[in-house]
Motif scaffolding. Structure first.
Motif, PDB file in Angstrom:
ATOM      1  N   GLY A   1       0.804  -1.213   0.000  1.00  0.00           N
ATOM      2  CA  GLY A   1       0.000   0.000   0.000  1.00  0.00           C
ATOM      3  C   GLY A   1       0.837   1.263   0.000  1.00  0.00           C
ATOM      4  N   PHE A   2       1.856   1.315   0.864  1.00  0.00           N
ATOM      5  CA  PHE A   2       2.703   2.500   0.927  1.00  0.00           C
ATOM      6  C   PHE A   2       3.680   2.561  -0.246  1.00  0.00           C
ATOM      7  N   ALA A   3       4.105   1.394  -0.726  1.00  0.00           N
ATOM      8  CA  ALA A   3       5.028   1.401  -1.865  1.00  0.00           C
ATOM      9  C   ALA A   3       4.370   2.060  -3.069  1.00  0.00           C
ATOM     10  N   GLY A   4       3.102   1.717  -3.314  1.00  0.00           N
ATOM     11  CA  GLY A   4       2.414   2.302  -4.459  1.00  0.00           C
ATOM     12  C   GLY A   4       2.304   3.806  -4.362  1.00  0.00           C
ATOM     13  N   SER A   5       1.894   4.313  -3.201  1.00  0.00           N
ATOM     14  CA  SER A   5       1.707   5.750  -3.058  1.00  0.00           C
ATOM     15  C   SER A   5       3.040   6.498  -3.048  1.00  0.00           C
ATOM     16  N   LEU A   6       4.073   5.920  -2.423  1.00  0.00           N
ATOM     17  CA  LEU A   6       5.362   6.602  -2.343  1.00  0.00           C
ATOM     18  C   LEU A   6       6.096   6.611  -3.677  1.00  0.00           C
ATOM     19  N   VAL A   7       6.016   5.501  -4.394  1.00  0.00           N
ATOM     20  CA  VAL A   7       6.633   5.487  -5.726  1.00  0.00           C
ATOM     21  C   VAL A   7       5.965   6.525  -6.617  1.00  0.00           C
ATOM     22  N   SER A   8       4.626   6.603  -6.555  1.00  0.00           N
ATOM     23  CA  SER A   8       3.907   7.602  -7.341  1.00  0.00           C
ATOM     24  C   SER A   8       4.331   9.015  -6.941  1.00  0.00           C
ATOM     25  N   LEU A   9       4.566   9.223  -5.647  1.00  0.00           N
ATOM     26  CA  LEU A   9       5.007  10.532  -5.178  1.00  0.00           C
ATOM     27  C   LEU A   9       6.388  10.877  -5.729  1.00  0.00           C
ATOM     28  N   PHE A  10       7.308   9.925  -5.668  1.00  0.00           N
ATOM     29  CA  PHE A  10       8.676  10.186  -6.097  1.00  0.00           C
ATOM     30  C   PHE A  10       8.780  10.476  -7.595  1.00  0.00           C
ATOM     31  N   ILE A  11       7.887   9.914  -8.389  1.00  0.00           N
ATOM     32  CA  ILE A  11       7.946  10.156  -9.839  1.00  0.00           C
ATOM     33  C   ILE A  11       6.852  11.124 -10.280  1.00  0.00           C
ATOM     34  N   SER A  12       6.250  11.814  -9.326  1.00  0.00           N
ATOM     35  CA  SER A  12       5.107  12.675  -9.644  1.00  0.00           C
ATOM     36  C   SER A  12       5.482  13.806 -10.599  1.00  0.00           C
ATOM     37  N   LYS A  13       6.657  14.400 -10.409  1.00  0.00           N
ATOM     38  CA  LYS A  13       7.052  15.492 -11.310  1.00  0.00           C
ATOM     39  C   LYS A  13       7.212  14.988 -12.739  1.00  0.00           C
ATOM     40  N   TRP A  14       7.874  13.859 -12.863  1.00  0.00           N
ATOM     41  CA  TRP A  14       8.091  13.307 -14.191  1.00  0.00           C
ATOM     42  C   TRP A  14       6.771  12.934 -14.864  1.00  0.00           C
ATOM     43  N   MET A  15       5.877  12.308 -14.098  1.00  0.00           N
ATOM     44  CA  MET A  15       4.575  11.941 -14.637  1.00  0.00           C
ATOM     45  C   MET A  15       3.782  13.169 -15.055  1.00  0.00           C
ATOM     46  N   ALA A  16       3.845  14.219 -14.229  1.00  0.00           N
ATOM     47  CA  ALA A  16       3.109  15.440 -14.538  1.00  0.00           C
ATOM     48  C   ALA A  16       3.630  16.084 -15.820  1.00  0.00           C
ATOM     49  N   LYS A  17       4.938  16.138 -15.957  1.00  0.00           N
ATOM     50  CA  LYS A  17       5.516  16.728 -17.162  1.00  0.00           C
ATOM     51  C   LYS A  17       5.108  15.950 -18.407  1.00  0.00           C
ATOM     52  N   MET A  18       5.164  14.628 -18.312  1.00  0.00           N
ATOM     53  CA  MET A  18       4.852  13.803 -19.464  1.00  0.00           C
ATOM     54  C   MET A  18       3.368  13.873 -19.834  1.00  0.00           C
ATOM     55  N   SER A  19       2.498  13.806 -18.827  1.00  0.00           N
ATOM     56  CA  SER A  19       1.065  13.719 -19.107  1.00  0.00           C
ATOM     57  C   SER A  19       0.454  15.049 -19.520  1.00  0.00           C
ATOM     58  N   THR A  20       1.054  16.170 -19.114  1.00  0.00           N
ATOM     59  CA  THR A  20       0.496  17.474 -19.458  1.00  0.00           C
ATOM     60  C   THR A  20       1.255  18.181 -20.571  1.00  0.00           C
ATOM     61  N   GLY A  21       2.428  17.675 -20.911  1.00  0.00           N
ATOM     62  CA  GLY A  21       3.237  18.344 -21.919  1.00  0.00           C
ATOM     63  C   GLY A  21       3.868  19.629 -21.406  1.00  0.00           C
ATOM     64  N   THR A  22       4.108  19.688 -20.106  1.00  0.00           N
ATOM     65  CA  THR A  22       4.683  20.895 -19.501  1.00  0.00           C
ATOM     66  C   THR A  22       6.104  21.146 -19.994  1.00  0.00           C
ATOM     67  N   GLN A  23       6.350  22.379 -20.391  1.00  0.00           N
ATOM     68  CA  GLN A  23       7.682  22.807 -20.812  1.00  0.00           C
ATOM     69  C   GLN A  23       8.318  23.621 -19.681  1.00  0.00           C
ATOM     70  N   ILE A  24       9.431  23.114 -19.161  1.00  0.00           N
ATOM     71  CA  ILE A  24      10.102  23.788 -18.060  1.00  0.00           C
ATOM     72  C   ILE A  24      10.860  25.006 -18.577  1.00  0.00           C
ATOM     73  N   ILE A  25      10.741  26.104 -17.857  1.00  0.00           N
ATOM     74  CA  ILE A  25      11.445  27.334 -18.226  1.00  0.00           C
ATOM     75  C   ILE A  25      12.823  27.306 -17.580  1.00  0.00           C
ATOM     76  N   THR A  26      13.829  27.095 -18.382  1.00  0.00           N
ATOM     77  CA  THR A  26      15.203  27.123 -17.870  1.00  0.00           C
ATOM     78  C   THR A  26      15.856  28.467 -18.183  1.00  0.00           C
ATOM     79  N   GLN A  27      15.709  28.906 -19.420  1.00  0.00           N
ATOM     80  CA  GLN A  27      16.161  30.228 -19.831  1.00  0.00           C
ATOM     81  C   GLN A  27      14.966  30.968 -20.416  1.00  0.00           C
ATOM     82  N   PRO A  28      14.440  31.970 -19.709  1.00  0.00           N
ATOM     83  CA  PRO A  28      13.249  32.673 -20.204  1.00  0.00           C
ATOM     84  C   PRO A  28      13.494  33.302 -21.569  1.00  0.00           C
TER      85      PRO A  28
END
Length: 290
Positions: free
Chosen positions: A46-73
């Protein structure tokens, strides 16, 4: 395709972590009456599922939404966005998160990450185009509030507890059905697996009400943080703009509904499964702070 890949990759990671942990704890075998080992088994998964999802949440969010990170404005707006997030983060006492923009017409935003000093804050292109600078700043302050309050970690832990007890009681139910109805006294038969899956589905739906309730409560806290950082008037104005846009039917992709701050008024049973409170309630709560 990407969603399926993310699902399979997450589950593979959960299985590997859980398998190693169970071996180390020596609880990879248990009987229907060994409830202590069963509870540990369920807690690990139970905790492994939620914690793994938490640790990769940024990567999942970027991939699923197509977010472009601003490194150099590249534009004046991107420069303003970075400066605003940096200022709000400093005032909130957290490390500057990654800042991104995702391509969506609807006004939306999200914050995610495994801890408050390694987070991601992103806004939609539509929000940037239609909201005033003060309103955008208020939305960013709301998301910074989520990060500073540690909402992502807290929700992950709550989900882990919920997962544990859903699995635990589902297996007890499955064992009862297997023994009482199918009269199986030698290991686990087909009745156990069918009953367990059915119980997990039902209990999982009921348990999600608890998680959604807590999520709605944290939205009020994030609004309060946004009001402190950007001003109560600006926070109310941003929510009013969101309410006005929510009255116009806009199809929102599934990948965004789990993150967005935009949410309309929901009543009855549907309201129990909403991650965000009605905008009217949030506006009234902020007015009460004045």
């Amino acid at each position: 395709m990407m969603r399926i890949f993310l699902f399979l990759a997450t589950n593979l990671a959960v299985l590997i972590i859980a398998s190693i942990t169970l071996k180390l704890l020596g609880v990879d075998r248990f009987t229907g009456q060994n409830y202590g080992s069963l509870l540990v088994f369920c807690a690990v998964f139970g905790f492994a599922g939620s914690l793994v999802s938490l640790f990769i949440s940024k990567w999942m969010a970027k991939m699923s939404t197509g977010t472009q990170i601003i490194t150099q404005p590249q534009t004046r707006h991107e420069q303003w966005l970075l400066q605003t997030v940096e200022q709000l983060s400093r005032e909130a006492g957290i490390k500057m998160p990654e800042v991104g923009i995702f391509p969506a017409y609807e006004s939306n935003a999200f914050a995610t990450g495994w801890n408050k000093n390694d987070a991601l804050v992103a806004v939609s292109q539509g929000l940037l185009e239609r909201f005033s600078p003060d309103e955008v700043r208020a939305v960013l302050a709301h998301e910074i509030g989520h990060v500073a309050n540690g909402d992502m970690v807290t929700l992950a832990l709550i989900q882990g507890v919920v997962n544990t007890f859903v699995m635990f009681f589902a297996r007890i139910f499955g064992n009862f059905v297997d023994k009482a109805i199918f009269k199986n006294e030698d290991g686990h038969g087909i009745g156990y697996f069918i009953a367990t899956i059915f119980a997990e589905l039902v209990l999982g739906i009921l348990a999600s009400i608890i998680v959604m309730w807590f999520s709605r409560k944290r939205e009020f806290k994030a609004d309060e943080a946004g009001a402190r950082l950007a001003g109560t008037g600006a926070m109310i104005a941003a929510l009013q703009r969101l309410r006005a846009e929510s009255e116009v039917p806009v199809q929102m992709p599934d990948s965004l509904t789990a993150f967005g701050i935009n949410g309309g008024l929901k009543h009855g049973l549907a309201g129990l499964f909403m991650t965000h409170p009605p905008l009217e309630d949030r506006i009234e709560a902020l007015r009460a702070l004045r």
